[in-house]
Design a protein around this motif. Structure first.
Motif, mmCIF file in Angstrom:
data_model
loop_
_atom_site.group_PDB
_atom_site.id
_atom_site.type_symbol
_atom_site.label_atom_id
_atom_site.label_comp_id
_atom_site.label_asym_id
_atom_site.label_seq_id
_atom_site.Cartn_x
_atom_site.Cartn_y
_atom_site.Cartn_z
ATOM 1 N N HIS A 48 -6.114 55.826 22.007
ATOM 2 C CA HIS A 48 -5.680 55.021 23.145
ATOM 3 C C HIS A 48 -5.007 53.763 22.638
ATOM 4 O O HIS A 48 -5.469 53.149 21.668
ATOM 5 C CB HIS A 48 -6.884 54.643 24.020
ATOM 6 C CG HIS A 48 -6.556 53.641 25.081
ATOM 7 N ND1 HIS A 48 -5.827 53.955 26.213
ATOM 8 C CD2 HIS A 48 -6.846 52.305 25.174
ATOM 9 C CE1 HIS A 48 -5.690 52.885 26.958
ATOM 10 N NE2 HIS A 48 -6.291 51.868 26.368
ATOM 11 N N THR A 49 -3.899 53.377 23.284
ATOM 12 C CA THR A 49 -3.174 52.164 22.906
ATOM 13 C C THR A 49 -3.343 51.122 24.002
ATOM 14 O O THR A 49 -3.020 51.375 25.159
ATOM 15 C CB THR A 49 -1.679 52.449 22.701
ATOM 16 O OG1 THR A 49 -1.519 53.467 21.705
ATOM 17 C CG2 THR A 49 -0.950 51.192 22.252
ATOM 18 N N GLU A 50 -3.868 49.947 23.623
ATOM 19 C CA GLU A 50 -4.042 48.858 24.582
ATOM 20 C C GLU A 50 -2.693 48.198 24.874
ATOM 21 O O GLU A 50 -1.694 48.449 24.193
ATOM 22 C CB GLU A 50 -5.022 47.818 24.023
ATOM 23 C CG GLU A 50 -6.448 48.309 23.903
ATOM 24 C CD GLU A 50 -7.145 48.468 25.250
ATOM 25 O OE1 GLU A 50 -6.552 48.088 26.284
ATOM 26 O OE2 GLU A 50 -8.278 48.969 25.267
ATOM 27 N N ARG A 142 -16.729 44.253 24.468
ATOM 28 C CA ARG A 142 -15.514 44.741 23.809
ATOM 29 C C ARG A 142 -15.740 46.139 23.233
ATOM 30 O O ARG A 142 -14.868 47.014 23.314
ATOM 31 C CB ARG A 142 -15.076 43.771 22.718
ATOM 32 C CG ARG A 142 -13.742 44.148 22.071
ATOM 33 C CD ARG A 142 -13.268 43.089 21.099
ATOM 34 N NE ARG A 142 -12.860 41.887 21.818
ATOM 35 C CZ ARG A 142 -13.509 40.722 21.778
ATOM 36 N NH1 ARG A 142 -14.612 40.616 21.052
ATOM 37 N NH2 ARG A 142 -13.076 39.691 22.457
ATOM 38 N N SER A 146 -13.674 49.314 24.647
ATOM 39 C CA SER A 146 -12.810 49.973 23.670
ATOM 40 C C SER A 146 -13.225 51.421 23.465
ATOM 41 O O SER A 146 -12.399 52.272 23.155
ATOM 42 C CB SER A 146 -12.853 49.225 22.329
ATOM 43 O OG SER A 146 -12.327 47.917 22.460
ATOM 44 N N VAL A 149 -12.343 54.267 28.003
ATOM 45 C CA VAL A 149 -11.174 53.814 28.754
ATOM 46 C C VAL A 149 -11.198 54.516 30.105
ATOM 47 O O VAL A 149 -11.046 55.739 30.185
ATOM 48 C CB VAL A 149 -9.871 54.132 28.007
ATOM 49 C CG1 VAL A 149 -8.669 53.725 28.846
ATOM 50 C CG2 VAL A 149 -9.849 53.409 26.664
ATOM 51 N N CYS A 214 -11.718 43.136 31.255
ATOM 52 C CA CYS A 214 -10.900 44.058 32.051
ATOM 53 C C CYS A 214 -9.701 43.326 32.654
ATOM 54 O O CYS A 214 -8.587 43.855 32.686
ATOM 55 C CB CYS A 214 -11.742 44.682 33.163
ATOM 56 S SG CYS A 214 -12.862 45.988 32.604
ATOM 57 N N ARG A 217 -7.125 42.801 30.031
ATOM 58 C CA ARG A 217 -6.468 44.043 29.615
ATOM 59 C C ARG A 217 -5.737 44.727 30.767
ATOM 60 O O ARG A 217 -5.189 45.815 30.598
ATOM 61 C CB ARG A 217 -7.501 45.000 29.010
ATOM 62 C CG ARG A 217 -8.107 44.473 27.712
ATOM 63 C CD ARG A 217 -9.112 45.441 27.117
ATOM 64 N NE ARG A 217 -9.672 44.907 25.871
ATOM 65 C CZ ARG A 217 -10.486 45.587 25.067
ATOM 66 N NH1 ARG A 217 -10.820 46.824 25.375
ATOM 67 N NH2 ARG A 217 -10.951 45.040 23.966
ATOM 68 N N ARG A 219 -6.983 46.019 33.551
ATOM 69 C CA ARG A 219 -7.681 47.193 34.070
ATOM 70 C C ARG A 219 -8.267 46.923 35.460
ATOM 71 O O ARG A 219 -8.594 45.789 35.797
ATOM 72 C CB ARG A 219 -8.813 47.618 33.125
ATOM 73 C CG ARG A 219 -8.346 48.062 31.750
ATOM 74 C CD ARG A 219 -9.501 48.651 30.963
ATOM 75 N NE ARG A 219 -9.150 48.887 29.572
ATOM 76 C CZ ARG A 219 -9.983 49.400 28.665
ATOM 77 N NH1 ARG A 219 -11.221 49.713 29.026
ATOM 78 N NH2 ARG A 219 -9.588 49.586 27.422
#
Length: 273
Positions: A48-50, A142, A146, A149, A214, A217, A219
């Motif tokens: 997964h790429t943040e 975190r 991480s 997802v 979240c 990021r 989300r």
């Protein structure tokens, strides 16, 4: 939204030692938390790429439900029978012991575990069954965010009314106060104004760190806090059943094997005896 960013700043400052609740001559512990995956879960990890370009390997889910220490963790244990649980892994801060336990046993023995209902890969639960120190909440959160997802994250916690600005006896029964990230509100799932965490609400620790991370990021996430009256009585059972109802509403009817509201009430009563 300022309150979310304040939560983020508080957690990150504590973790890096810029401002710490420890004495000044005590360095903050900045070691990361680790997830010890079960073999089956490890084999299912996907890259997964943040948003910042960083890469990680994680489990994908529709919903991640984080039950914070106390009523939050107890509510999802009350909702999901042990027989229907598939263990995914344990979240461990290096300074906290594993107590020699592994796997599903950790769900009932004070370990922070990731798990899901057997046969359903869409909903992942996280039991925060250890009292994570506030200054370590960001490291713990975190690792969880991480490692899993999810399209949506639901964080559940409980707090007494005095931490939300209510005066003695002002609150007559347990109620839910909520707070959502911008992405969650954009999806049309923000709380009504009367149900929002008030400006003076004392949301800290893992609950604050998860929602703040979240937000950072981008989300979808929401925090639901069961606020209990300060009338000298124990409202632990009320908080658990109220949060279990909030979880059931959030995940809808897509997960089989959950206890009914009546069964949850009976389970909570038995656990208290």
């Amino acid at each position: 939204m300022a309150s979310l960013m304040e939560f983020a700043a508080m957690q990150l400052e504590r973790e890096t030692g810029t401002r710490s609740s420890f004495p000044e001559d005590t360095p903050a512990d900045t070691r990361p938390a680790s997830i010890f995956w079960s073999p089956a879960a490890y084999d299912s990890l996907a890259e997964h790429t943040e948003g910042d370009g960083s890469k990680t390997k994680a489990i994908k889910a529709k919903i991640l439900i984080v039950g914070c220490f106390g009523a939050g963790a107890s509510s999802i244990e009350a909702l999901v029978p042990d027989a229907g649980v598939e263990s995914l892994g344990l979240i461990v801060l290096p300074e906290l012991t594993l107590r020699g336990c592994r796997g599903q046993a950790g769900k009932k023995q004070g370990l922070c575990a990731l798990w899901r209902c057997v046969g359903d890969e869409g909903v992942v639960f996280c039991n925060v069954s250890q009292d994570i120190p506030p200054e370590r909440a960001a490291a713990f959160s975190r690792a969880v965010l991480s490692g899993v997802v999810a399209g949506r994250t639901l964080v559940i916690d409980a707090a007494p009314a005095r931490e939300f600005g209510y005066s003695l006896d002002e609150l007559g029964s347990t109620c839910i106060k909520s707070l959502s990230t911008a992405s969650e509100r954009d999806a049309g799932r923000g709380p009504a104004a009367k149900d929002t965490v008030p400006p003076g609400g004392m949301v800290t620790g893992v609950a604050a760190a998860c929602v703040a991370l979240c937000e950072m990021r981008g989300r979808c996430a929401s925090l639901h806090v069961a606020v209990t009256p300060d009338d000298g009585s124990s409202h632990a059972a009320d908080a658990v059943t109220t949060l279990a109802a909030a979880v059931r509403e959030a995940i809808g009817g897509g997960v089989g094997g959950l206890r009914t509201p009546a069964e949850v009430t009976g389970f909570v009563r038995e656990e208290a005896e």
